[in-house]
Design an enzyme around this catalytic site. Structure first.
Site, PDB file in Angstrom:
ATOM      1  N   LYS A 305       0.811  -1.225   0.000  1.00 32.45           N
ATOM      2  CA  LYS A 305       0.000   0.000   0.000  1.00 32.45           C
ATOM      3  C   LYS A 305       0.842   1.271   0.000  1.00 32.45           C
ATOM      4  CE  LYS A 305      -4.452  -1.512   1.700  1.00 32.45           C
ATOM      5  NZ  LYS A 305      -4.253  -2.943   2.045  1.00 32.45           N
ATOM      6  N   GLU A 327      -9.977   7.140   3.916  1.00 34.64           N
ATOM      7  CA  GLU A 327     -10.857   6.294   4.710  1.00 34.64           C
ATOM      8  C   GLU A 327     -10.155   4.957   4.849  1.00 34.64           C
ATOM      9  OE1 GLU A 327     -11.567   6.199   1.328  1.00 34.64           O
ATOM     10  OE2 GLU A 327     -11.269   4.022   1.275  1.00 34.64           O
ATOM     11  N   SER A 593       1.664  -9.805  -0.909  1.00 32.42           N
ATOM     12  CA  SER A 593       1.311  -8.384  -0.765  1.00 32.42           C
ATOM     13  C   SER A 593       1.661  -7.798   0.587  1.00 32.42           C
ATOM     14  CB  SER A 593      -0.177  -8.200  -1.051  1.00 32.42           C
ATOM     15  OG  SER A 593      -0.954  -9.050  -0.227  1.00 32.42           O
TER      16      SER A 593
HETATM   17  C1  LIG Z   1      -5.085  -3.993   1.619  1.00 29.56           C
HETATM   18  C2  LIG Z   1      -4.392  -5.233   1.352  1.00 29.56           C
HETATM   19  C3  LIG Z   1      -4.769  -6.084   0.282  1.00 29.56           C
HETATM   20  C4  LIG Z   1      -5.963  -5.830  -0.583  1.00 29.56           C
HETATM   21  O1  LIG Z   1      -5.953  -4.640  -1.282  1.00 29.56           O
HETATM   22  P1  LIG Z   1      -5.716  -4.593  -2.860  1.00 29.56           P
HETATM   23  O2  LIG Z   1      -5.990  -3.168  -3.200  1.00 29.56           O
HETATM   24  O3  LIG Z   1      -6.668  -5.534  -3.484  1.00 29.56           O
HETATM   25  O4  LIG Z   1      -4.315  -4.968  -3.108  1.00 29.56           O
HETATM   26  C5  LIG Z   1      -4.031  -7.213   0.035  1.00 29.56           C
HETATM   27  N1  LIG Z   1      -2.972  -7.546   0.800  1.00 29.56           N
HETATM   28  C6  LIG Z   1      -2.575  -6.771   1.835  1.00 29.56           C
HETATM   29  C7  LIG Z   1      -1.409  -7.200   2.620  1.00 29.56           C
HETATM   30  C8  LIG Z   1      -3.269  -5.600   2.143  1.00 29.56           C
HETATM   31  O5  LIG Z   1      -2.884  -4.846   3.171  1.00 29.56           O
END
Ligand SMILES: *Cc1c(COP(=O)(O)O)cnc(C)c1O
Length: 609
Positions: A305, A327, A593
């Site tokens: 993010k 938000e 992610s």
């Molecule tokens: C917020 C988040 C997601 C999901 O958000 P996307 O916008 O779909 O990427 C996925 N993995 C992690 C670790 C997150 O913090």
């Protein structure tokens, strides 16, 4: 070319087929066939036209069925006369005032006398050419399409009769022929069945995928902010100046060398990029494929993010903004926003549902430590969507000095594209990293979990137009796709508008957004970004659904095999290896992610560790 899928029979199967977003679904009311339709039609997207198929039926029965099942088209497979067709064209007969489409079928064997069409020229909307066989339709073999080179009419027609996966090349050849000019739709049926009336979703998806020529499709946003039919900016008028200012400037600002320099410098020195592309040896051995993990979990603040919030804070500064709003649901985006505001010394206000504030105490504490003001949203269900409403209200009231940082590839244009471009650094790195390690830039597959779709958009971006790279999108199925407790938008979603864009979202019949559920807070979102809706509709991406328990087990497995504790969101992407078999030399890149620190309590509760 449109697609009609005919011979629908079973409710669950109808819903799943509808998720592939065909243009027409056919229901056969003729009784003398194993595909005879005799139940209810479940709720499906209103962009899909429902066709009733009849054979020499009493007109009163046809009218009854049209009204009962809210059909938009009638397909006539018998010896119905032109007069019969013309009666049915009268809208007064039906409860829905929209004109109904009349499709008249003609069966072709070795030859066809096109003069037979003449009397119908003014009494139907489409012709449908089928193969003459023992049964009216569903015979499973095709006629010689070159006969249509003599087609004398300009009326659009449906091409039918034994069309299957093995004919994709023939269909592509047909597209170049004279006969194709008036071909309006393909009609498929028996070649995509497990048994009469039960359609095979994965073969249908493969067919749609192959038919949409991946080489010529555009998966990027167009000037109006659309990915195919999804996207756009559906916002209250009061918000128009804010969004328009951003739209007019975002590409220009991003292209400035000075912006690029500062963005790349911060990604390197502050976020810690490039994130490693790690060959997961033990995981690869277990699943017999070459699995690489793109380590976004190693970024500052523990997830992808931050790539986006860094980009947007620099954008806000260039646009002269002094105040940042955001938000957040689980708090991850709130933390990433609070972080960059502290970095740049800008005021930061994060709206968060009161319920979420109570559930996500550690992230609330982080935001406060970073100097952000967390304002509870007290209305409605006091969760993410209420926080979003508060943020939008704030932005309307502060159009000049405030920038709204959206945290995923969602929202009104230009947000999905801007967020995607900031996240695209992920696939940009994968390309050269894979080249170093495998000697080629393109993997066989890229895999990512999808909440709104920002880590996925970044992971796919530079591969969207590389047809040899398979794209796998992983959604949270919660307690199961059919459990009523899930976030599997591609299966359950319909076209609608959420957070300012047109996309696929989970909603009730009257358009109320369904409360999503997933054990993972980051995937607990009722829609997907418009790019992903387009990737789904065109079949460019394969969508898979992973339940809570499948994800949790995959997360624990990564701990044991590789010494990495993944975020539960990322665990969903890892869980596909239990469902899908790859070839031993397939290179599969999975977006890891985020890291699992934030989820420890969840893991511990779940496994009673
Ligand atoms: C917020 C988040 C997601 C999901 O958000 P996307 O916008 O779909 O990427 C996925 N993995 C992690 C670790 C997150 O913090």
């Amino acid at each position: 070319m449109k697609l009609k899928i005919c011979g629908m029979k079973y409710q669950d199967n109808i819903e799943h087929v509808a998720s592939l977003q065909p243009d027409y679904l056919g229901f056969i009311f003729y009784e003398d066939t194993p595909r005879h339709f005799d139940t209810k039609i479940p709720e499906i997207s209103n962009t899909i036209k429902k066709v009733g198929v009849f054979v020499n039926e009493e007109i009163s029965t046809v009218i009854e069925k049209v009204n009962e099942f809210n059909l938009q088209a009638i397909q006539l497979h018998g010896e119905e006369s032109p007069y019969y067709c013309s009666i049915l064209r009268s809208t007064e007969l039906f409860s829905d005032p929209e004109p109904i489409e009349i499709i008249k079928v003609f069966s072709i064997k070795d030859e066809f006398n096109f003069a037979a069409l003449d009397p119908y020229e003014n009494t139907c909307d489409y012709y449908l050419f089928d193969t003459k066989g023992k049964l009216p339709g569903g015979n499973g073999y095709r006629f010689d399409w070159s006969l249509l080179n003599n087609y004398p009419s300009t009326k659009p027609f449906f091409l039918s009769g034994g069309i299957g996966l093995d004919q994709v090349d023939d269909i592509k050849k047909f597209k170049e022929s004279e006969a194709y000019k008036y071909c309006y739709a393909l009609d498929v049926n028996s070649k995509f069945e497990k048994e009469p009336g039960l359609k095979n979703i994965s073969i249908l998806r493969e067919f749609i995928n192959k038919l949409n020529d991946k080489k010529t499709m555009n998966y990027n946003v167009d000037e109006k902010g659309y990915y195919g039919e999804f996207g756009g900016a559906f916002i209250p008028e009061m918000l128009y100046p804010n969004v328009e200012e951003l739209r007019q400037n975002y590409l220009k600002v991003m292209a400035e060398p000075d912006f690029q320099k500062e963005f790349n410098q911060l990604l390197k020195d502050y976020v810690g990029r490039p994130s490693p592309l790690y060959f997961a040896k033990r995981l690869s051995e277990k699943y017999n494929a070459k699995i690489y993990l793109k380590r976004e979990d190693l970024n500052h603040t523990g997830a992808h993010k931050i790539n986006n919030t860094i980009g947007q804070i620099l954008m806000a500064k260039r646009l002269g903004k002094k105040r940042i709003i955001a938000e957040t649901g689980a708090g991850q985006h709130g933390v990433a926003t609070a972080t960059v505001c502290a970095l740049m010394g800008l005021e930061c206000i994060v709206y968060m549902g009161e319920i979420d504030i109570a559930r996500q105490a550690p992230n609330v504490a982080r935001m406060k430590m970073l100097g952000a003001k967390v304002i509870p949203a007290l209305s409605g269900s006091r969760t993410l969507k209420d926080a979003t409403n508060e943020a939008i209200r704030d932005w309307i009231n502060n159009p000049v000095n405030t920038h709204y940082i959206i945290g995923s590839a969602i929202g009104p244009h230009p947000y999905p594209d801007m967020v995607t471009k900031f996240q695209s650094v992920v696939s940009e790195e994968i390309k050269w990293q894979l080249k170093e390690q495998e000697g080629r830039e393109n993997p066989d597959y890229v895999v990512a979990c999808i909440g709104g779709g920002s880590n996925a958009a970044g992971t796919y971006y530079h591969y969207l137009h590389e047809p040899d790279v398979g794209i796998i999108a992983v959604e949270a199925a919660g307690l199961g796709v059919d459990s009523g407790e899930s976030a599997a938008t591609s299966v359950l979603g319909k076209e609608g508008i959420i957070h300012g864009c047109k996309t696929l979202l989970m909603q009730t019949k009257d358009g109320q957004i369904t409360e999503p559920y997933s054990i993972s807070a980051g995937l607990d979102y009722p829609g997907v970004g418009p790019m992903h809706a387009h990737l789904c509709k065109t079949g460019r991406a394969e969508f898979m659904s992973i339940t809570d328990s499948e994800a949790m087990n995959a997360g624990l497995e990564l701990c044991k095999l590789e010494g990495i504790i993944p975020a539960i969101e990322s665990s969903h992407a890892l869980a596909i290896f239990e469902q899908k078999t790859f070839k031993p030399d397939d290179v599969v890149v999975v977006s890891l992610s985020g890291r699992g620190d934030k989820d420890l309590e969840n893991y511990i509760d779940y496994f009673k560790i």
